[in-house]
Design a protein around this motif. Structure first.
Motif, PDB file in Angstrom:
ATOM      1  N   GLY A  29       0.817  -1.205   0.000  1.00  0.00           N
ATOM      2  CA  GLY A  29       0.000   0.000   0.000  1.00  0.00           C
ATOM      3  C   GLY A  29       0.853   1.259   0.000  1.00  0.00           C
ATOM      4  O   GLY A  29       0.541   2.237  -0.691  1.00  0.00           O
ATOM      5  N   VAL A  30       1.963   1.238   0.775  1.00  0.00           N
ATOM      6  CA  VAL A  30       2.871   2.388   0.810  1.00  0.00           C
ATOM      7  C   VAL A  30       3.495   2.615  -0.556  1.00  0.00           C
ATOM      8  O   VAL A  30       3.592   3.761  -1.041  1.00  0.00           O
ATOM      9  N   MET A  31       3.916   1.535  -1.210  1.00  0.00           N
ATOM     10  CA  MET A  31       4.510   1.663  -2.541  1.00  0.00           C
ATOM     11  C   MET A  31       3.498   2.206  -3.546  1.00  0.00           C
ATOM     12  O   MET A  31       3.851   2.995  -4.431  1.00  0.00           O
ATOM     13  N   LEU A  32       2.249   1.817  -3.406  1.00  0.00           N
ATOM     14  CA  LEU A  32       1.197   2.310  -4.303  1.00  0.00           C
ATOM     15  C   LEU A  32       0.997   3.815  -4.118  1.00  0.00           C
ATOM     16  O   LEU A  32       0.843   4.559  -5.100  1.00  0.00           O
ATOM     17  N   ILE A  33       1.001   4.284  -2.854  1.00  0.00           N
ATOM     18  CA  ILE A  33       0.849   5.717  -2.587  1.00  0.00           C
ATOM     19  C   ILE A  33       2.037   6.503  -3.162  1.00  0.00           C
ATOM     20  O   ILE A  33       1.861   7.572  -3.768  1.00  0.00           O
ATOM     21  N   LEU A  34       3.248   5.984  -2.998  1.00  0.00           N
ATOM     22  CA  LEU A  34       4.429   6.658  -3.547  1.00  0.00           C
ATOM     23  C   LEU A  34       4.380   6.712  -5.066  1.00  0.00           C
ATOM     24  O   LEU A  34       4.763   7.723  -5.670  1.00  0.00           O
TER      25      LEU A  34
END
Length: 295
Positions: A51-56
Motif C-alpha cells: 500500500g505504501v509503494m502504491l501511494i508513492l
C-alpha cells in the motif's frame, strides 16, 4: 572491435574511481535493504508495504502529470505517514534491532532451514496425530513458513524443543494446562504452546466446525502457515492452508500433505505446491483422503 575496446577502456576508467569505502558503503546498504525486505516478507506487514509503494507511485504520477491538488494531498499523506509507519511497524522495527544486536556475525548469512528437523517433526506429528485421532483428543498445530507468529507466541508459553510424539500427546492431553491453545512449530522445532490464534472471518464455513477449526482456518488466512487439526468431537484429522480446510484425512494423507507443503522440491514452482490438494479434491469422500471447506 573498436566499440568493445572503448567499452572496456570506459569500464576500466570507471573502476579506478571506485574506492574500498564505496564498496563497503554499497555492501552495508544492500544488507540493510535485504534485512528489511526479509522482515516484511516474514510478517503480516507485506500488504501494508504494498500500500505504501502504491501511494508513492501515485505521488510520483501526480507530480509527473501536474495534478496539483492530488499531489498536495498525497504529499501531506506521505509526511504524516512516516510517523504513522514508525508506530505501525514498531514491533517489526524492535525485532529487527534486537536481532541485529543479538546475532553473531556468522549468523548473518546462516541458512535457517533444517530439512532433517522438519522431516523429523512431520514424522512425529503424524505419529502423534494418529494416536490423538483414535482417542478423540483435540489438537491444533501451526507449521510456520515465511510468516512468523511471534504475536501469537506471546499469548501462550514460549518453548524451544524438538517435536516428539510423546510431547505432543502430553501437550494436547485434555487435562494439560496448554491443551486448549495451539502449538507453533518453526523450522522443525516447537517455539510455543497454548497459543491463541485469530478466528476465521469466513461466514461460509460449515456450522459443525468448532472454535479449534475456525482458529486453524483463521491462522492460514492471515499467513502462509500450514495448520494441522484434530477434532475433539469426531477425532477427524484436518489441515488448513490458505484459508482452505481439508477434512477427514488419513494419517498417510497427512504425512504426504505436510511433506508436500513443508518440504517442496527446489524445482517445484508455486503453481505446483497445491498439487496434492487438487488430487484430494478429485477423490473427495470415503477413502480417508479428505473433504474441502473454504470460501
Amino acid at each position: 572491435m573498436e566499440h568493445i575496446y572503448q567499452f572496456l577502456q570506459w569500464s576500466l576508467n570507471y573502476l579506478r574511481l571506485v574506492h574500498i569505502t564505496d564498496i563497503i558503503d554499497i555492501g552495508i546498504m544492500a544488507f540493510i535493504i535485504y534485512k528489511l525486505i526479509l522482515l516484511v516478507r516474514r510478517s503480516s506487514s507485506g500488504q501494508v508495504a504494498k500500500g505504501v509503494m502504491l501511494i508513492l507511485a501515485a505521488l510520483w504520477a501526480s507530480s509527473l502529470l501536474q495534478l496539483s491538488t492530488v499531489n498536495f494531498f498525497l504529499g501531506k499523506m506521505v509526511e504524516w505517514g512516516v510517523l504513522a509507519l514508525v508506530i505501525l511497524f514498531q514491533p517489526e522495527i524492535r525485532k529487527f534491532l534486537e536481532q541485529m544486536g543479538s546475532s553473531r556475525l556468522g549468523d548473518v548469512f546462516a541458512h535457517t532451514e533444517a530439512p532433517d528437523e522438519i522431516e523429523h517433526a512431520i514424522q512425529q506429528t503424524v505419529e502423534a496425530y494418529a494416536a490423538l485421532s483414535k482417542s478423540k483428543t483435540g489438537a491444533l498445530m501451526v507449521f510456520e513458513r515465511k510468516n512468523l507468529f511471534d504475536d501469537a507466541i506471546k499469548t501462550g508459553t514460549a518453548l524451544d524443543c524438538s517435536v516428539s510424539s510423546e510431547l505432543l500427546k502430553n501437550l494436547f492431553w485434555n487435562k494439560a494446562p496448554l491443551h486448549d491453545g495451539a502449538v507453533i512449530v518453526r523450522n522443525g522445532r516447537i517455539v510455543g504452546a497454548g497459543c491463541v490464534l485469530p478466528l476465521s472471518g469466513n461466514v461460509n464455513l460449515s456450522r459443525d466446525l468448532g472454535m479449534r477449526h475456525r482458529a486453524g482456518i483463521g491462522a492460514s488466512e492471515h499467513s502462509d502457515a500450514v495448520v494441522a487439526i484434530v477434532s475433539e468431537e469426531t477425532g477427524s484429522i484436518s489441515v488448513a492452508v490458505g484459508g482452505m480446510l481439508k477434512r477427514h484425512l488419513a494419517p498417510e494423507t497427512l504425512d504426504r500433505l505436510l511433506r508436500n507443503e513443508l518440504m517442496p522440491l527446489k524445482e517445484e514452482t508455486d503453481s505446483q505446491k497445491f498439487r496434492l490438494f487438487g488430487l484430494i479434491r478429485g477423490r473427495k469422500g470415503g477413502n480417508g483422503d479428505g473433504e474441502e471447506e473454504g470460501e
